[in-house]
Scaffold this active site. Structure first.
Site, PDB file in Angstrom:
ATOM      1  N   SER A 126       7.074  38.853  -3.052  1.00 29.17           N
ATOM      2  CA  SER A 126       8.295  38.048  -3.102  1.00 29.17           C
ATOM      3  C   SER A 126       9.289  38.540  -2.057  1.00 29.17           C
ATOM      4  CB  SER A 126       8.917  38.117  -4.494  1.00 29.17           C
ATOM      5  OG  SER A 126       9.744  39.260  -4.593  1.00 29.17           O
ATOM      6  N   LYS A 127      10.345  37.764  -1.937  1.00 27.74           N
ATOM      7  CA  LYS A 127      11.444  38.069  -1.005  1.00 27.74           C
ATOM      8  C   LYS A 127      11.931  39.498  -1.130  1.00 27.74           C
ATOM      9  CE  LYS A 127      14.176  34.158  -1.622  1.00 27.74           C
ATOM     10  NZ  LYS A 127      14.676  32.975  -1.448  1.00 27.74           N
ATOM     11  N   ARG A 128      11.917  39.989  -2.366  1.00 27.28           N
ATOM     12  CA  ARG A 128      12.462  41.338  -2.590  1.00 27.28           C
ATOM     13  C   ARG A 128      11.644  42.414  -1.885  1.00 27.28           C
ATOM     14  NH1 ARG A 128      12.744  39.050  -7.544  1.00 27.28           N
ATOM     15  NH2 ARG A 128      10.754  39.995  -8.104  1.00 27.28           N
TER      16      ARG A 128
END
Ligand code: GLU
Length: 497
Positions: free
Chosen positions: A248-250
């Site tokens: 994910s983006k994180r």
């Protein structure tokens, strides 16, 4: 696949940037189409208006173009095809495979809460499937616009054939009746994608594994229309580098255009993404043509693939250092230098002296550069007049007397005034001799010169740097450094005395 022309599609939803996972799906689909000389179709699935993100269609198209995944048809927009979906939903209602549902969001919420309280899995209770004609008429009389739900069989099983996983059997009683047309007139994915895949003649549905749980609904919907099933290919999910959960983006940069901006080469990203779940032996570097020639859906590994930012960075550097030519690298660095205001528009013309100069600068870094964007930081001093922005201390190597460094720079200037700048070896010999006369190690002399000329302690090789920077600017920068150092030495003396 005998006879039928391969037709495949990439069907992103415009809910944000195109992520590397979506790009990997697009790439596999595109490679499959190109391998078979088939058609690659682009379809924008924009029927969920709540999730629509302004500008994301443009971003998706730019991402695909940048990666070189040109489409043969489309983009088709589902939002422009609403009448087609309605007509198909009504057809299912007419033939008894779907029904209007008048349940309000509040009622659905209440049903779910009650199910939860009883410890049952939440799902639609099928109230409207079993309405009597009178009950239905009563709802109609209230002026409620119904959604339309598909009737799933309440018992038995549904088999989903998947190219990578074989036949997967689902228990129908665990599946709910999905909404296929919402009360606002927009279809859901379940209807729109099946209708479009059929009408667009899609032979192979390549899509993310997250669609597998709803695949039995899709099989039943397709069968209710009396159509043939496409070949389903559920592509493995992409995991975080540590394998714990979906990427994910994180976890870092996951947007395709973030990589463009960071100075990655599309070839490197394509090569890296191709290996996320697919392989052809132990090889790692494949040209686009080789990927097209070798790619096959059967060789996809259905188990999840781990994303590695490090591996991608390595591959990008490998492409810059070893695969693309110096001319090509120069052309690709220029937009970054332009954006930083270091070169003019003229540099874009390969016949211009400015272009030739950029090429000579880039040549110094060709075997070291990690990203195109890095070229700005690493080479800015080649394009500006001054390098004054460093502290005087930077000119003084450890365990070296500042006054001695000052003398060394004075004498360096005298030597370089008459040196032949094209002769790197000659300059090096002269300055090594100077170091010896002054009782300095070569590094104790070269470092202050490097700082004076580049404003930093790390740069390409000193003598090639001098050659490219040239005499005029080298002498001017030495003068700035000498003045800086003279002030520094005087200040130190004052402080000591
Ligand atoms: N619009 C769907 C998504 O973005 C596409 C799924 C498919 O390829 O069928 O997840």
């Amino acid at each position: 696949m005998t006879g039928t022309r391969v037709r495949v599609r990439f069907a992103p939803s415009p809910t944000g940037d195109l992520h590397v996972g979506g790009a990997r799906s697009a790439l596999f689909t595109w490679l499959f189409a190109r391998h078979h000389g088939g058609d690659f179709i682009l379809r924008i699935e924009d029927t969920d208006r709540r999730r629509y993100v302004e500008g994301s269609v443009e971003g998706i198209l730019e991402s695909l173009r940048w990666l070189g995944l040109e489409w043969d048809e489309g983009p088709y927009f589902q939002s422009e095809r609403l009448a087609i979906y309605r007509e198909h939903a009504e057809r299912l209602v007419a033939q008894g495979d779907a029904y209007p549902c008048y349940c309000t969001p509040e009622r659905l919420e209440q049903v779910r809460n009650e199910q939860r309280a009883r410890g049952e899995p939440p799902g639609y209770d099928r109230r409207c499937r079993h309405l009597s004609p009178d009950e239905r008429a009563a709802f109609e009389a209230q002026g409620l616009t119904p959604a339309i739900r598909f009737k799933m069989p309440e018992s038995g099983t549904t088999v989903v054939p998947d190219l990578l996983r074989g036949h997967i059997t689902f228990e129908n009683r665990l599946l709910e009746d999905p909404v296929i047309l919402k009360s606002d007139g927009f279809p859901t994915y379940h209807l729109a994608a099946m209708v479009d895949d059929h009408l667009m003649g899609i032979t192979h549905v390549t899509r993310g594994e997250e669609w597998l749980p709803s695949a039995p609904l899709h099989v039943r919907i397709i069968q209710a229309f009396g159509w043939d099933l496409p070949v389903f290919v559920h592509l493995p999910v992409i995991l975080r580098p540590d394998g714990k959960g979906k990427l994910s983006k994180r976890d870092g940069a996951v947007g395709v255009l973030e990589y463009k901006k960071a100075g990655y080469l599309p070839e490197a990203l394509v090569n890296y993404l191709a290996l996320l779940g697919w392989s052809a032996g132990d090889r790692e570097i494949f040209s686009r043509e080789e990927l097209i020639r070798l790619f096959s859906l059967e060789d996809i590994n259905p188990s999840p693939a781990r994303f590695s930012f490090d591996k991608l960075a390595w591959m990008n550097q490998y492409y810059i250092n070893h695969i693309i030519s110096l001319d090509d690298l120069t052309i690709r660095c220029i937009p970054f230098l332009r954006a930083a205001g270091l070169v003019s528009a003229a540099a874009e013309d390969p016949a211009s002296p400015e272009h030739a100069y950029v090429r000579s600068v880039v040549a110094l870094l060709k075997d070291r550069l990690k990203t195109l964007a890095e070229v700005v930081e690493l080479t800015s001093f080649f394009f500006t007049e001054g390098t004054e922005d460093y502290p005087a201390e930077l000119l003084v190597p450890k365990k070296t007397e500042p006054a001695l460094v000052l003398e060394a720079l004075d004498r360096t200037r005298a030597i370089l005034e008459t040196a032949d700048f094209a002769d790197e070896a000659g300059m090096e010999a002269a300055l090594r001799a100077l170091a010896e006369q002054l009782g300095l190690k070569a590094g104790q002399l070269f470092m202050p010169i490097r700082v004076a000329v580049t404003g930093r302690t790390v740069s390409p090789g000193l003598f090639e740097t001098l050659r490219v920077v040239g005499r005029t600017r080298t002498l001017a920068r030495l003068d700035v450094a000498r003045a800086k150092l003279r002030a520094y030495v005087a200040q130190q003396a004052a402080a000591a005395g």
